[in-house]
Design an enzyme around this catalytic site. Structure first.
Site, PDB file in Angstrom:
ATOM      1  N   ASP A  96      54.927  51.550  27.895  1.00  0.00           N
ATOM      2  CA  ASP A  96      54.338  51.918  29.433  1.00  0.00           C
ATOM      3  C   ASP A  96      53.422  53.245  29.275  1.00  0.00           C
ATOM      4  OD1 ASP A  96      53.386  51.827  32.059  1.00  0.00           O
ATOM      5  OD2 ASP A  96      55.488  50.724  32.636  1.00  0.00           O
ATOM      6  N   ASP A 196      49.360  51.596  32.668  1.00  0.00           N
ATOM      7  CA  ASP A 196      49.546  51.780  34.059  1.00  0.00           C
ATOM      8  C   ASP A 196      48.257  52.113  34.922  1.00  0.00           C
ATOM      9  OD1 ASP A 196      51.708  52.456  36.222  1.00  0.00           O
ATOM     10  OD2 ASP A 196      50.776  54.352  36.440  1.00  0.00           O
ATOM     11  N   GLU A 246      47.459  47.072  34.272  1.00  0.00           N
ATOM     12  CA  GLU A 246      47.611  47.002  35.744  1.00  0.00           C
ATOM     13  C   GLU A 246      46.494  47.415  36.330  1.00  0.00           C
ATOM     14  OE1 GLU A 246      51.031  48.574  38.974  1.00  0.00           O
ATOM     15  OE2 GLU A 246      50.009  49.917  37.698  1.00  0.00           O
ATOM     16  N   HIS A 320      58.891  46.197  39.140  1.00  0.00           N
ATOM     17  CA  HIS A 320      59.650  47.313  39.642  1.00  0.00           C
ATOM     18  C   HIS A 320      58.944  47.885  41.087  1.00  0.00           C
ATOM     19  CE1 HIS A 320      56.527  48.931  37.267  1.00  0.00           C
ATOM     20  NE2 HIS A 320      56.534  50.073  37.953  1.00  0.00           N
ATOM     21  N   ASP A 321      57.628  47.316  41.385  1.00  0.00           N
ATOM     22  CA  ASP A 321      57.064  47.962  42.516  1.00  0.00           C
ATOM     23  C   ASP A 321      57.100  46.782  43.547  1.00  0.00           C
ATOM     24  OD1 ASP A 321      56.189  50.146  41.416  1.00  0.00           O
ATOM     25  OD2 ASP A 321      54.373  49.247  40.580  1.00  0.00           O
TER      26      ASP A 321
END
Ligand code: GLC
Length: 546
Positions: A96, A196, A246, A320-321
């Site tokens: 990531d 990200d 993302e 995870h968000d």
């Protein structure tokens, strides 16, 4: 055929996956321990969220050194072992890359603060009075997007936490530094990258107040973003690796450009529009039940639109968000197993590469916390304060967090009914929900009809049936408020997926199940044993003619 079309990615949040050294935090050795489990599930790639050196103010998304491993996760030797051991099991690793910002503890930022001009150019510093931020933009975690650095008498931009300073991508030096990071990890043998919030990297030429919003329209899908991505891929030599960006508050038109093969940017993109259908007035912190009709419209628009433009979606419900899908779009009580399977099938059989987030494959639920002391996430803690300041009672604010907090997706992986869900021998940094005694990997393994077994079937189907990876998609039942349905076609082959999003029986409007069967389609997968008259509670049925 692009080789990521028939693949499935599994996302690991290492801090919550498995704690091998008994300190309450998940680690890389824990991931290595569980590789056989992941191979058994059948996935192709593992995306690990950041484990690089970091003060952990945003759980590793505040990177202080892109080439060093945070000691709380392990060592470089363990990363190398992980790459090696994963490779032996046919699992490719995706790391990531948090390139929109660094931690303010990064050496570059520290040298900027010490007055080195070269490094001030790495970030977005602006002159200004200490009581007058350069613009009125808001941070995505609440509060202003600028922080004053008294050391240099300037403001710096932080779209996220104030310890996450935005990098200045206009500076070619910054871009070169980041390309070197990619080369470094590629050399180590990883197979891909997740980038990200990568559509926020290109900021405007002029910084002005936003009279209509929080500033995002000035930097989202910004003016040089496509150029920057093309250059990054070309110069770092990562073309051909699997990459996913993302994309925050993005548009379909931009996502086509980010992911169509001819532009040589990324393999695929995440967008989040479908995960806002339960935001009242578009506000994450106002609750409402999910609007299934708009969920379907969004899927149809993005699936059919990306197809028309040759873009490629990463399909997902959880990360995870996000809160847990089964608690949000399904039913975590009576219909937990049925609804978790239906949700899985709904996105796995669409056009795109599906992502499974740790725990989704056993139907893990939201955390169910009743006290603010149980939360850890910086965004949740900030918003709890904001909501209380705005006049909500503590109980009201907690009810909102219970549905919306990112910690819902970050609770420890539930491996067994043992203490701390078998995640650790020590009290974990974030507590698992009480239901771990029932919902856990060990229990799923003893159940032939488990959600885990169903996910194995979904993955196998994608590997075996080209129509799932390559077929065209068109949506069905567009007027049906209870059902999401679509058809895939490849030559003469057909595959029809019908999902009931309600905890009651619903009927189809365009054609009945019997009509489909009369057309020569038969059941290839479902979460009930046969094909009924109508769709039963949370039923998914998959029909095909071959
Ligand atoms: C992304 C990450 C999230 C992080 C943010 C800032 O949205 O997924 O966890 O807080 O970027 O890096």
């Amino acid at each position: 055929m692009a080789d990521f079309h028939n693949k499935v990615v599994y996302q690991i949040y290492p801090k919550s996956f498995k704690d091998a050294n008994g300190d309450g935090f998940g680690d890389l050795a824990g991931v290595i321990e569980k590789l056989d489990y992941l191979a058994e599930l059948g996935v192709d790639y593992l995306w690990l969220t950041p484990f690089f050196l970091s003060p952990q103010n945003d759980n590793g998304y505040d990177v202080a050194d892109y080439r060093r491993i945070d000691p709380s996760f392990g060592t470089m030797a363990e990363v190398e072992k992980l790459i090696d051991e994963a490779g032996k099991r046919g699992l490719g690793l995706m790391f990531d890359m948090v390139f929109n910002h660094t931690s303010t503890e990064h050496e570059w930022f520290q040298r900027a603060l010490a007055g080195e001009e070269k490094y001030q150019e790495y970030y977005i510093f602006r002159e200004g009075e200490p009581d007058q931020p350069p613009t009125n933009w808001a941070s995505k975690f609440g509060g202003p997007a600028w922080a004053y650095a008294p050391e240099v008498g300037k403001w710096y931009l932080h779209l996220f936490d104030k310890t996450q300073a935005d990098l200045n991508w206009e500076n070619p030096e910054v871009r070169r530094e980041l390309q070197e990071v990619l080369k470094f990890w590629k050399e180590k043998g990883i197979k891909g990258f997740r980038f990200d919030v990568v559509n926020l990297i290109s900021k405007p030429a002029e910084f002005a107040d936003d009279m209509e919003g929080d500033g995002r329209r000035f930097y989202t899908d910004g003016r040089h973003v496509h150029e920057f991505l093309q250059e990054m891929v070309r110069e770092s030599g990562i073309e051909g690796m699997v990459t996913v960006g993302e994309m925050s508050s993005t548009t379909l038109e931009n996502c086509i450009r980010y992911s169509c093969p001819q532009d040589k940017e990324l393999s695929m993109v995440f967008n989040f529009h479908h995960l806002k259908v339960d935001y009242k007035d578009g506000d994450k912190w106002q609750l409402m039940p999910p609007d299934i009709k708009s969920l379907k419209e969004l899927f149809a628009r993005w699936q059919e639109g990306m197809q028309a433009g040759q873009g490629w979606n990463a399909t997902f419900w959880c990360n995870h968000d996000q809160p847990r899908a089964v608690s949000r779009f399904g039913d975590e009580g009576t219909w937990r197993k049925k609804s978790a399977k239906m949700l899985g099938a709904c996105i796995h059989l669409m056009r795109g590469t599906p992502y499974i987030y740790q725990g989704e494959e056993i139907g893990m639920t939201n955390a169910g916390y009743a006290s603010i002391d149980q939360y850890r996430d910086v965004e949740s803690l900030n918003y709890y304060e904001i909501l209380c300041r705005e006049g909500k009672s503590s109980a009201e604010a907690l009810a909102i967090l219970a549905a919306r907090s990112r910690d819902n997706g970050r609770t420890p992986m539930q491996w067994s009914a043992e203490a701390y869900a078998g995640f650790s021998s020590h009290e974990p940094w974030l507590l698992p929900p009480d239901n771990y005694k029932k919902i856990n990997v060990e229990a799923a393994r003893q159940d032939k009809d488990s959600i885990f077994a169903f996910y194995q079937q979904l993955i196998r189907l994608r590997h075996e049936r080209e129509i799932i990876a390559e077929g065209k998609i068109s949506f069905l039942e567009k007027k049906n408020e209870d059902v999401i349905a679509y058809e895939r076609t490849l030559g003469a082959e057909r595959l029809v997926v019908l999902c009931n999003f309600r905890g009651r029986e619903v009927s189809l409007k365009e054609k009945s199940l019997q009509d489909y069967q009369a057309e020569g389609l038969h059941r290839v997968l479902g979460n009930y044993e046969d094909v009924g008259q109508a769709l039963r509670p949370y039923e998914v049925v998959v029909l095909a003619n071959s």
